[in-house]
Design an enzyme around this catalytic site. Structure first.
Site, short mmCIF file in Angstrom:
data_model
loop_
_atom_site.label_atom_id
_atom_site.label_comp_id
_atom_site.label_asym_id
_atom_site.label_seq_id
_atom_site.Cartn_x
_atom_site.Cartn_y
_atom_site.Cartn_z
N TRP A 100 0.84 -1.21 0.00
CA TRP A 100 0.00 0.00 0.00
C TRP A 100 0.86 1.25 0.00
CZ3 TRP A 100 -4.21 -1.34 -1.94
CH2 TRP A 100 -4.87 -2.52 -1.56
N ASP A 167 -1.56 6.77 6.39
CA ASP A 167 -2.59 5.82 5.99
C ASP A 167 -2.79 4.85 7.16
OD1 ASP A 167 -4.13 3.76 4.99
OD2 ASP A 167 -2.83 3.31 3.28
N LYS A 191 -11.70 -2.06 7.22
CA LYS A 191 -10.89 -2.92 8.09
C LYS A 191 -11.40 -2.83 9.54
CE LYS A 191 -8.35 -3.42 4.31
NZ LYS A 191 -7.47 -2.40 3.86
C1 LIG Z 1 -6.89 -2.01 2.44
C2 LIG Z 1 -5.86 -0.95 2.45
C3 LIG Z 1 -5.76 0.01 1.43
C4 LIG Z 1 -6.64 -0.01 0.21
O1 LIG Z 1 -7.88 0.46 0.50
P1 LIG Z 1 -8.99 0.65 -0.65
O2 LIG Z 1 -10.09 1.23 0.16
O3 LIG Z 1 -9.27 -0.69 -1.21
O4 LIG Z 1 -8.44 1.59 -1.65
C5 LIG Z 1 -4.81 1.00 1.55
N1 LIG Z 1 -3.98 1.04 2.59
C6 LIG Z 1 -4.02 0.13 3.59
C7 LIG Z 1 -3.06 0.23 4.73
C8 LIG Z 1 -4.97 -0.89 3.55
O5 LIG Z 1 -5.01 -1.80 4.53
#
Ligand SMILES: *Cc1c(COP(=O)(O)O)cnc(C)c1O
Length: 351
Positions: A100, A167, A191
């Site tokens: 990511w 993030d 999540k």
């Molecule tokens: C799941 C995840 C993403 C991607 O998220 P989307 O909503 O599918 O774009 C980005 N960063 C992290 C740390 C994630 O766990």
């Protein structure tokens, strides 16, 4: 409803209470006699859902004055681009700790210079780099608090000399975080916060409005703030369902309680991984994630048998990510300790 032990990496387990309250809202929203799926986002009942959700996040995360909370579409992946669009004038610094993070780097490169301050890519992202220097001439520093795919987690955050952006998609609300250290935090909801479809952005207003480029409306944080996160139709149902989950978090004891539960789940599972000769952890111990535990069977020929054993025990979702292999047990906020006990029991009795 389901008797499964749900270790899915995302979208992932939600408390049954939040699911039930979401179903109720679909049937009869806030006593309107209408479904939350069919009412105006500008009606007073839904505006109050948005305000309540913002207030609950503020209180759960102890967010100081000066921050706005947005509920946007496009997932965390759109934030990879939006962050750069709104904040990157000449150069940005990125910590590359996983897939990511690498995707975030890739998007930022569309808009300016990216300096990767450190990367663990050469060892398949099995640790979190620590000795890096954040350049003082960067517009911001971007990091990923929890590496969902490989199962590593930043145990602390640096004192960044420039605006810090994070993030937190896969560990938000699982531990106490000092929000004042960050200019911007974002998280795809699917999540730890709610269902897929909404992304939470927590942004300190004073970092915005400093780039010279023209920002298209939908990518412009300032415009979304000005329109109180209703510039366009927000993801109404995901926000509603997220609120039901946040209320559950609040009711059971807030982020402190989530942190305690996360520690208990992680300890139980990693102890088994470390003490059982059939398994090995794949991440440097000091960097292990309390949300995604990755491990392998030392003897790959046992995989089929092991897979049958955990399926038999009602466990789902522990196959590793396609780019990491092995196993990944995602042990998010809503997962009861009993589910980890069930997995540990399978690992202990299997051979
Ligand atoms: C799941 C995840 C993403 C991607 O998220 P989307 O909503 O599918 O774009 C980005 N960063 C992290 C740390 C994630 O766990």
């Amino acid at each position: 409803m389901s008797m499964k032990h749900n270790f899915s990496a995302g979208p992932s387990i939600l408390p049954q209470e939040a699911i039930d309250a979401s179903i109720e809202g679909i049937k009869n929203f806030a006593g309107t006699g209408l479904s939350v799926l069919e009412v105006s986002h500008r009606g007073k009942e839904f505006v109050s859902v948005v305000e309540d959700t913002q207030a609950t996040i503020k209180s759960l995360m102890n967010i100081p004055e000066g921050y706005d909370i947005l509920f946007l579409g496009g997932g965390a992946s759109l934030q990879f681009l939006m962050v750069a669009y709104n904040l990157l004038e000449t150069k940005a610094a990125y910590l590359k700790t996983g897939v990511w993070a690498a995707n975030a780097v890739k998007e930022a490169k569309h808009l300016g210079l990216v300096e990767v301050v450190a990367s663990s890519e050469d060892t398949n992202y099995n640790y979190i780099p620590k000795d890096y220097i954040i350049p003082t001439d960067a517009d911001y520093f971007h990091c990923t608090s929890n590496n969902t795919i490989y199962g590593s987690q930043m145990q602390s955050f640096p004192n960044s000399p420039v605006t810090m952006v994070c993030d937190m998609s896969s560990d938000i609300l699982s531990r106490q975080v000092d929000v004042s250290k960050f200019g911007l935090i974002y998280a795809g909801a699917q999540k730890n916060m709610g269902p897929a479809g909404v992304t939470v952005v927590i942004v300190r207003k004073d970092i915005l409005g400093k780039v010279s480029r023209k920002i298209p409306s939908m990518l412009d944080y300032k415009l979304h703030i000005e329109k109180e996160t209703m510039f366009n139709t927000p993801p109404v149902f995901p926000i509603f369902a997220m609120l039901q989950n946040l209320k559950w978090v609040q009711k059971v004891g807030g982020v402190n309680e989530m942190q305690k539960r996360a520690a208990a789940r992680a300890e139980l599972l990693y102890n088994e991984i470390d003490n059982n000769p059939l398994f090995s952890g794949t991440i440097a111990k000091e960097d292990r994630s309390q949300m995604n535990a990755c491990f392998v069977l030392n003897d790959a020929s046992l995989e089929e048998k092991f897979n049958a054993a955990w399926k038999e025990a009602g466990i789902s979702g522990i196959k590793g990510h396609r780019s990491a292999g092995g196993y990944r047990a995602s042990i998010y906020n809503a997962l009861p300790l009993e589910s980890v006990e069930a997995l540990v029991n399978v690992m202990r009795t299997f051979n």
